[in-house]
Design a protein around this motif. Structure first.
Motif, mmCIF file in Angstrom:
data_model
loop_
_atom_site.group_PDB
_atom_site.id
_atom_site.type_symbol
_atom_site.label_atom_id
_atom_site.label_comp_id
_atom_site.label_asym_id
_atom_site.label_seq_id
_atom_site.Cartn_x
_atom_site.Cartn_y
_atom_site.Cartn_z
ATOM 1 N N GLY A 78 102.416 6.895 4.908
ATOM 2 C CA GLY A 78 102.153 6.228 3.688
ATOM 3 C C GLY A 78 100.686 6.843 3.290
ATOM 4 N N LYS A 79 99.823 5.850 2.507
ATOM 5 C CA LYS A 79 98.689 6.269 2.290
ATOM 6 C C LYS A 79 97.714 6.360 3.515
ATOM 7 C CE LYS A 79 98.627 5.079 -2.509
ATOM 8 N NZ LYS A 79 98.166 4.275 -3.703
ATOM 9 N N THR A 80 97.080 7.292 3.941
ATOM 10 C CA THR A 80 96.326 7.463 5.386
ATOM 11 C C THR A 80 95.096 7.992 5.086
ATOM 12 O OG1 THR A 80 98.704 7.603 6.240
ATOM 13 C CG2 THR A 80 96.730 8.439 7.686
ATOM 14 N N VAL A 81 94.317 7.388 5.970
ATOM 15 C CA VAL A 81 92.819 8.057 6.288
ATOM 16 C C VAL A 81 92.934 8.279 7.892
ATOM 17 C CG1 VAL A 81 90.515 7.533 6.333
ATOM 18 C CG2 VAL A 81 91.986 6.647 4.295
ATOM 19 N N GLU A 82 92.096 9.656 7.897
ATOM 20 C CA GLU A 82 91.936 10.180 9.382
ATOM 21 C C GLU A 82 90.225 10.358 9.401
ATOM 22 O OE1 GLU A 82 95.778 12.085 10.906
ATOM 23 O OE2 GLU A 82 94.251 13.265 10.901
ATOM 24 N N ILE A 83 89.530 9.806 10.492
ATOM 25 C CA ILE A 83 88.130 10.222 10.552
ATOM 26 C C ILE A 83 88.171 10.799 11.824
ATOM 27 C CG2 ILE A 83 86.009 9.216 10.835
ATOM 28 C CD1 ILE A 83 86.965 6.866 9.231
ATOM 29 N N ALA A 84 87.077 12.134 12.028
ATOM 30 C CA ALA A 84 86.900 12.960 13.292
ATOM 31 C C ALA A 84 85.485 12.287 13.712
ATOM 32 C CB ALA A 84 87.045 14.254 12.974
ATOM 33 N N HIS A 85 85.242 11.997 14.770
ATOM 34 C CA HIS A 85 84.517 11.492 15.478
ATOM 35 C C HIS A 85 83.704 12.515 16.546
ATOM 36 C CE1 HIS A 85 85.696 7.678 13.741
ATOM 37 N NE2 HIS A 85 86.805 7.780 14.473
ATOM 38 N N GLY A 86 84.311 13.761 16.646
ATOM 39 C CA GLY A 86 83.712 14.730 17.446
ATOM 40 C C GLY A 86 84.362 14.980 18.721
ATOM 41 N N ASP A 87 84.406 16.055 19.182
ATOM 42 C CA ASP A 87 84.991 16.396 20.672
ATOM 43 C C ASP A 87 86.380 16.096 20.680
ATOM 44 O OD1 ASP A 87 82.425 17.248 21.754
ATOM 45 O OD2 ASP A 87 81.828 15.327 22.230
ATOM 46 N N GLY A 88 87.078 16.219 19.458
ATOM 47 C CA GLY A 88 88.625 16.104 19.521
ATOM 48 C C GLY A 88 88.966 14.572 19.405
ATOM 49 N N LEU A 89 88.032 13.600 19.023
ATOM 50 C CA LEU A 89 88.300 12.310 19.150
ATOM 51 C C LEU A 89 88.679 12.011 17.345
ATOM 52 C CD1 LEU A 89 88.668 9.563 20.576
ATOM 53 C CD2 LEU A 89 86.272 9.102 20.227
ATOM 54 N N ILE A 90 89.872 11.404 17.297
ATOM 55 C CA ILE A 90 89.928 10.837 15.557
ATOM 56 C C ILE A 90 90.503 9.679 15.790
ATOM 57 C CG2 ILE A 90 90.499 13.272 14.987
ATOM 58 C CD1 ILE A 90 93.376 12.317 14.839
ATOM 59 N N THR A 91 90.366 8.938 14.705
ATOM 60 C CA THR A 91 91.121 7.481 14.391
ATOM 61 C C THR A 91 91.830 7.851 13.084
ATOM 62 O OG1 THR A 91 89.059 6.775 13.211
ATOM 63 C CG2 THR A 91 89.211 6.051 15.420
ATOM 64 N N ARG A 92 93.225 7.015 13.053
ATOM 65 C CA ARG A 92 94.055 7.273 11.836
ATOM 66 C C ARG A 92 94.438 5.566 11.269
ATOM 67 N NH1 ARG A 92 99.318 10.617 13.214
ATOM 68 N NH2 ARG A 92 97.619 12.006 13.013
ATOM 69 N N TYR A 93 94.207 5.591 10.006
ATOM 70 C CA TYR A 93 94.568 4.229 9.334
ATOM 71 C C TYR A 93 95.673 4.422 8.574
ATOM 72 C CZ TYR A 93 89.854 4.154 11.222
ATOM 73 O OH TYR A 93 88.571 4.453 11.995
ATOM 74 N N ALA A 94 96.801 4.053 8.675
ATOM 75 C CA ALA A 94 97.941 4.152 7.771
ATOM 76 C C ALA A 94 98.536 2.986 6.969
ATOM 77 C CB ALA A 94 99.126 4.771 8.745
ATOM 78 N N HIS A 95 99.422 3.153 6.131
ATOM 79 C CA HIS A 95 100.183 2.214 5.094
ATOM 80 C C HIS A 95 99.232 1.488 4.348
ATOM 81 C CE1 HIS A 95 103.322 3.093 7.894
ATOM 82 N NE2 HIS A 95 103.065 2.317 8.926
ATOM 83 N N ALA A 96 98.175 2.157 4.062
ATOM 84 C CA ALA A 96 97.130 1.495 3.135
ATOM 85 C C ALA A 96 97.912 1.455 1.638
ATOM 86 C CB ALA A 96 95.706 2.323 3.041
ATOM 87 N N SER A 97 97.223 0.482 0.943
ATOM 88 C CA SER A 97 97.604 0.296 -0.596
ATOM 89 C C SER A 97 96.605 1.123 -1.361
ATOM 90 C CB SER A 97 97.402 -1.085 -0.797
ATOM 91 O OG SER A 97 96.196 -1.794 -1.024
ATOM 92 N N SER A 98 95.526 1.353 -1.129
ATOM 93 C CA SER A 98 94.494 2.282 -1.710
ATOM 94 C C SER A 98 93.522 2.697 -0.826
ATOM 95 C CB SER A 98 93.827 1.532 -3.005
ATOM 96 O OG SER A 98 92.979 0.284 -2.082
ATOM 97 N N ILE A 99 93.290 3.958 -0.997
ATOM 98 C CA ILE A 99 92.177 4.676 -0.115
ATOM 99 C C ILE A 99 90.888 4.830 -1.067
ATOM 100 C CG2 ILE A 99 91.761 7.117 0.844
ATOM 101 C CD1 ILE A 99 94.530 7.542 1.063
ATOM 102 N N LEU A 100 89.780 4.651 -0.350
ATOM 103 C CA LEU A 100 88.452 4.304 -0.924
ATOM 104 C C LEU A 100 87.696 5.701 -0.602
ATOM 105 C CD1 LEU A 100 87.932 0.655 -0.448
ATOM 106 C CD2 LEU A 100 89.239 1.996 -2.375
ATOM 107 N N VAL A 101 88.054 6.705 0.436
ATOM 108 C CA VAL A 101 87.034 7.907 0.567
ATOM 109 C C VAL A 101 87.687 9.066 0.301
ATOM 110 C CG1 VAL A 101 86.023 6.518 2.351
ATOM 111 C CG2 VAL A 101 88.051 7.605 2.887
ATOM 112 N N ARG A 102 87.124 10.157 0.288
ATOM 113 C CA ARG A 102 87.737 11.318 -0.090
ATOM 114 C C ARG A 102 87.530 12.405 1.123
ATOM 115 N NH1 ARG A 102 84.690 12.913 -5.477
ATOM 116 N NH2 ARG A 102 83.095 12.569 -4.211
ATOM 117 N N LEU A 103 88.465 13.441 1.206
ATOM 118 C CA LEU A 103 88.319 14.416 2.069
ATOM 119 C C LEU A 103 86.839 15.061 2.207
ATOM 120 C CD1 LEU A 103 89.966 16.252 4.131
ATOM 121 C CD2 LEU A 103 89.915 17.747 2.344
#
Length: 298
Positions: free
Chosen positions: A216-241
């Motif tokens: 569904g509506k998903t946000v991924e954030i890269a934190h460096g050195d290959g580490l990412i977090t993923r936030y899924a099934h959102a109703s709305s996204i408040l950030v942009r690529l």
């Protein structure tokens, strides 16, 4: 450490005073003996010259003592500065300042036995000053390394992405709620009402901010050195690529988009695209042990 450093340098000052007093008494006694032995044979002019020479020697000795005392004071100031820096370094490293491995490196005084003449004393003071400078440089370098390590630790996703105290579905193998088959659950789920704020578990750069199949509506954030977090099934996204976000910044709202049976946040942590149990990072999990292991590999 502070008591040991002060004790060592109090002993150092005591020995310095004894040496200086010994030098003074020796010089005075020698001059007195010479004057007593030669007073009958010396003319008044010669006696005056001898007295002037003794006064010059006494003044030179006094100035030397003052100079050495000033240098000792400067070294004491450096010791205090090193103690303060050492405390900051020890606190950053999680090491007690009284631990043997700390105090052994900081121990001073016994390495510099004093010899009873001014030339040797001055040379030893130079050696001590050089040693203190080396130790100060080492502590400064260690302080810089630990500051860098703390900055790396700040990248870890240690903030709860939603204001929910427990997970409704944990990381690992489980029966899929829709297909009924055993499947690896690569994150954890937090049930929450639609619209509940979702925040970044750590700071980084947004690398996905769109609808993904299944997620569904998903946000991924890269934190460096290959580490990412993923936030899924959102109703709305408040950030942009490409957005740079801070830890705790709101990035989306809980929803039920994608393949899901109800409103919740599906939260993943990935390293080089391999899923990790988010509870290794989040408070109440095993974040402390994970960070300690990560530090050993640096």
């Amino acid at each position: 450490m502070k008591v040991k450093a002060r004790t060592a340098h109090n002993g150092f000052l005591s020995r310095l005073v004894l040496i200086v007093v010994g030098l003074s008494l020796s010089a005075a006694a020698g001059a007195l003996v010479q004057s007593k032995l030669g007073v009958k044979q010396l003319a008044p002019e010669q006696l005056q010259l001898l007295n002037q020479a003794q006064e010059r020697d006494a003044l030179y000795l006094q100035q030397s003592v003052q100079h050495l005392a000033q240098r000792v004071g400067d070294l004491q100031a450096k010791v205090i500065e090193m103690e303060q820096l050492g405390r900051r370094v020890a606190d950053s490293a999680g090491v007690m300042y009284t631990d043997p491995e700390v105090t052994n490196h900081m121990e001073m005084g016994e390495d510099y036995p004093l010899i009873g003449n001014a030339q040797d004393l001055g040379r030893q003071l130079d050696d001590l000053n050089h040693s203190l400078s080396q130790r100060q440089d080492w502590l400064t370098m260690l302080d810089t390394v630990l500051s860098h390590r703390l900055a790396n630790q700040a990248r870890f996703p240690t903030t709860h992405p939603v204001d929910v105290s427990y997970a409704t579905s944990n990381f690992g193998w489980r029966r899929h709620p829709i297909t009924g088959r055993q499947k690896m659950h690569e994150g954890i789920d937090f049930s929450a009402p639609v619209g509940t704020p979702i925040v970044a578990a750590s700071g980084g750069i947004v690398t996905e901010a769109r609808y993904l199949s299944g997620y569904g509506k998903t946000v991924e954030i890269a934190h460096g050195d290959g580490l990412i977090t993923r936030y899924a099934h959102a109703s709305s996204i408040l950030v942009r690529l490409g957005d740079v976000v801070e830890k705790g910044q709101m990035i989306a709202r809980v929803g039920a988009t994608g393949r899901t049976t109800g409103a919740h946040l599906h939260f993943e942590v990935r390293l080089e695209n391999q899923p990790l149990d988010p509870m290794l990072f989040l408070p109440g999990g095993h974040s402390d042990s994970l960070i300690a292991q990560a530090e050993k590999t640096e």
